[in-house]
Design a protein around this motif. Structure first.
Motif, PDB file in Angstrom:
ATOM      1  N   ASN A 186      -5.751   7.809  -9.080  1.00  0.00           N
ATOM      2  CA  ASN A 186      -6.232   8.970  -9.817  1.00  0.00           C
ATOM      3  C   ASN A 186      -6.375  10.171  -8.895  1.00  0.00           C
ATOM      4  O   ASN A 186      -6.870  10.075  -7.785  1.00  0.00           O
ATOM      5  N   GLY A 187      -5.921  11.294  -9.396  1.00  0.00           N
ATOM      6  CA  GLY A 187      -6.090  12.536  -8.661  1.00  0.00           C
ATOM      7  C   GLY A 187      -5.005  12.826  -7.660  1.00  0.00           C
ATOM      8  O   GLY A 187      -4.993  13.901  -7.053  1.00  0.00           O
ATOM      9  N   LYS A 188      -4.076  11.915  -7.435  1.00  0.00           N
ATOM     10  CA  LYS A 188      -3.001  12.147  -6.490  1.00  0.00           C
ATOM     11  C   LYS A 188      -1.739  12.578  -7.218  1.00  0.00           C
ATOM     12  O   LYS A 188      -1.401  12.026  -8.263  1.00  0.00           O
ATOM     13  N   PRO A 189      -1.007  13.563  -6.671  1.00  0.00           N
ATOM     14  CA  PRO A 189       0.221  14.022  -7.324  1.00  0.00           C
ATOM     15  C   PRO A 189       1.311  12.952  -7.256  1.00  0.00           C
ATOM     16  O   PRO A 189       1.288  12.078  -6.387  1.00  0.00           O
ATOM     17  N   GLU A 190       2.240  13.039  -8.154  1.00  0.00           N
ATOM     18  CA  GLU A 190       3.357  12.099  -8.171  1.00  0.00           C
ATOM     19  C   GLU A 190       4.216  12.304  -6.934  1.00  0.00           C
ATOM     20  O   GLU A 190       4.655  13.432  -6.656  1.00  0.00           O
ATOM     21  N   PRO A 191       4.488  11.253  -6.165  1.00  0.00           N
ATOM     22  CA  PRO A 191       5.320  11.394  -4.961  1.00  0.00           C
ATOM     23  C   PRO A 191       6.741  11.846  -5.302  1.00  0.00           C
ATOM     24  O   PRO A 191       7.319  11.403  -6.297  1.00  0.00           O
ATOM     25  N   PHE A 192       7.263  12.719  -4.491  1.00  0.00           N
ATOM     26  CA  PHE A 192       8.645  13.195  -4.640  1.00  0.00           C
ATOM     27  C   PHE A 192       8.913  13.758  -6.040  1.00  0.00           C
ATOM     28  O   PHE A 192      10.028  13.651  -6.565  1.00  0.00           O
ATOM     29  N   ALA A 193       7.915  14.388  -6.624  1.00  0.00           N
ATOM     30  CA  ALA A 193       8.051  14.883  -8.000  1.00  0.00           C
ATOM     31  C   ALA A 193       9.185  15.889  -8.141  1.00  0.00           C
ATOM     32  O   ALA A 193       9.838  15.958  -9.192  1.00  0.00           O
ATOM     33  N   GLY A 218      12.443   5.127  -9.956  1.00  0.00           N
ATOM     34  CA  GLY A 218      11.756   4.101 -10.715  1.00  0.00           C
ATOM     35  C   GLY A 218      10.257   4.207 -10.517  1.00  0.00           C
ATOM     36  O   GLY A 218       9.747   5.209  -9.995  1.00  0.00           O
ATOM     37  N   PRO A 219       9.523   3.160 -10.887  1.00  0.00           N
ATOM     38  CA  PRO A 219       8.060   3.189 -10.758  1.00  0.00           C
ATOM     39  C   PRO A 219       7.606   3.070  -9.312  1.00  0.00           C
ATOM     40  O   PRO A 219       8.360   2.685  -8.423  1.00  0.00           O
ATOM     41  N   LEU A 220       6.336   3.412  -9.095  1.00  0.00           N
ATOM     42  CA  LEU A 220       5.735   3.216  -7.787  1.00  0.00           C
ATOM     43  C   LEU A 220       5.430   1.732  -7.590  1.00  0.00           C
ATOM     44  O   LEU A 220       5.222   0.991  -8.541  1.00  0.00           O
ATOM     45  N   TYR A 260      20.974  -2.852  -7.135  1.00  0.00           N
ATOM     46  CA  TYR A 260      20.304  -2.516  -5.891  1.00  0.00           C
ATOM     47  C   TYR A 260      18.977  -1.831  -6.180  1.00  0.00           C
ATOM     48  O   TYR A 260      18.904  -0.919  -7.014  1.00  0.00           O
ATOM     49  N   THR A 261      17.942  -2.244  -5.475  1.00  0.00           N
ATOM     50  CA  THR A 261      16.653  -1.571  -5.561  1.00  0.00           C
ATOM     51  C   THR A 261      16.208  -1.211  -4.152  1.00  0.00           C
ATOM     52  O   THR A 261      16.180  -2.069  -3.259  1.00  0.00           O
ATOM     53  N   MET A 262      15.893   0.048  -3.949  1.00  0.00           N
ATOM     54  CA  MET A 262      15.384   0.527  -2.669  1.00  0.00           C
ATOM     55  C   MET A 262      13.916   0.881  -2.817  1.00  0.00           C
ATOM     56  O   MET A 262      13.481   1.331  -3.881  1.00  0.00           O
ATOM     57  N   TYR A 263      13.160   0.693  -1.739  1.00  0.00           N
ATOM     58  CA  TYR A 263      11.757   1.065  -1.700  1.00  0.00           C
ATOM     59  C   TYR A 263      11.568   2.064  -0.563  1.00  0.00           C
ATOM     60  O   TYR A 263      11.873   1.749   0.597  1.00  0.00           O
ATOM     61  N   VAL A 264      11.083   3.267  -0.891  1.00  0.00           N
ATOM     62  CA  VAL A 264      10.925   4.335   0.098  1.00  0.00           C
ATOM     63  C   VAL A 264       9.448   4.692   0.208  1.00  0.00           C
ATOM     64  O   VAL A 264       8.764   4.900  -0.804  1.00  0.00           O
ATOM     65  N   ALA A 265       8.952   4.775   1.432  1.00  0.00           N
ATOM     66  CA  ALA A 265       7.537   5.081   1.664  1.00  0.00           C
ATOM     67  C   ALA A 265       7.168   6.437   1.080  1.00  0.00           C
ATOM     68  O   ALA A 265       7.902   7.420   1.239  1.00  0.00           O
ATOM     69  N   THR A 266       6.024   6.501   0.415  1.00  0.00           N
ATOM     70  CA  THR A 266       5.556   7.755  -0.178  1.00  0.00           C
ATOM     71  C   THR A 266       4.469   8.420   0.659  1.00  0.00           C
ATOM     72  O   THR A 266       4.048   9.535   0.344  1.00  0.00           O
TER      73      THR A 266
END
Length: 271
Positions: free
Chosen positions: A55-62, A197-199, A219-225
């Motif tokens: 809560n209260g945090k902006p969406e990463p890489f919006a 995709g989702p966080l 393929y699914t990649m996970y990138v640090a936010t």
């Protein structure tokens, strides 16, 4: 490099290890049925599928598209001075498990195994490679050979460090695997059709997922936010299925020179 051309663990690296392990025995191949090493934790097993934002945090890489996030993650990982690769990949000859720390100087330390048939431990410092094979691996690679030959190899090498020059022919393929510049060279920016995709989380670190398909694999990649936008994990389903997890960015590689009493000098034996 796009998501659909994610780098694979090269068979040549493990083949080089096996060639050294069996000395005069033929070059090794997979001799097992399917097996993963039951004592090895699957890379990324702690990854969560949660997608809720705090809560209260902006969406990463919006403000960025999927391809732009991919490019940003590739740029970040290429700048790393070192990292540890944990991989569980399928090759033509079976399942390869890798846990390897490597840096830009060509040093590396870790383990590799295939089909749960024993483990090879590696420590490379500068121009010298040290490799240690357990009895299980040596006997697996000696199947089909005279028992006395296999017993002799096991007696000579099991749980002892084999020392060889990094420029030796048998070590050539493996030395390339220890080269972080070569590994990171696979992460070249190019056309990508990745979708955001989702966080999620990877080992407790928050990440955004990106997905892509080429018709035969997903393929699914996970990138640090948070912090550097490192590529943390790649999961491939379908053809060339496997998982690669990247950790310990910019941390020292724990490669060490073994004690003299535990070393077999392979170059010296070969004359």
């Amino acid at each position: 490099m796009t998501v659909t051309t994610a780098p694979r663990i090269r068979r040549g690296a493990l083949a080089a290890l096996c060639t050294v392990a069996v000395l005069t025995l033929p070059a090794c191949g997979a001799t097992g049925s399917d097996g993963k090493d039951p004592g090895t934790k699957k890379p990324g097993a702690s990854t969560s599928g949660g997608s809720d934002r705090p809560n209260g945090k902006p969406e990463p890489f919006a403000d960025l598209s999927g391809p732009e996030i991919v490019e940003k993650s590739f740029t970040a990982i290429r700048a790393a001075s070192s990292l540890t690769l944990h991989a569980d990949t399928k090759e033509d000859t079976g399942t390869v498990l890798t846990d390897m720390a490597l840096n830009r100087k060509g040093d590396c330390a870790g383990t590799m195994s295939m089909n749960g048939e024993g483990t090879a431990t590696v420590s490379k410092l500068g121009p010298t490679v040290y490799m240690k094979f357990d009895e299980k691996m040596l006997r697996a690679q000696g199947k089909g050979q005279p028992k006395e030959e296999t017993d002799a190899v096991v007696d000579m090498l099991a749980d002892r460090w084999v020392k060889t020059d990094a420029k030796a022919p048998d070590a050539k393929d493996f030395v390339g695997f220890c080269d972080l510049d070569e590994l990171l060279g696979e992460f070249e920016n190019g056309d990508s059709f990745a979708r955001k995709g989702p966080l999620s989380t990877v080992n407790g670190q928050r990440a955004i997922t990106l997905t892509e398909t080429d018709g035969t694999s997903d393929y699914t990649m996970y990138v640090a936010t948070e912090g550097e936008p490192y590529l943390l994990k790649i999961v491939v389903k379908g053809k060339d299925a496997g998982t690669m997890l990247f950790t310990d960015f910019d941390k020292p590689v724990p490669a060490k020179v073994p004690a003299d009493k535990d070393i077999v000098d392979l170059d010296g034996i070969g004359g």
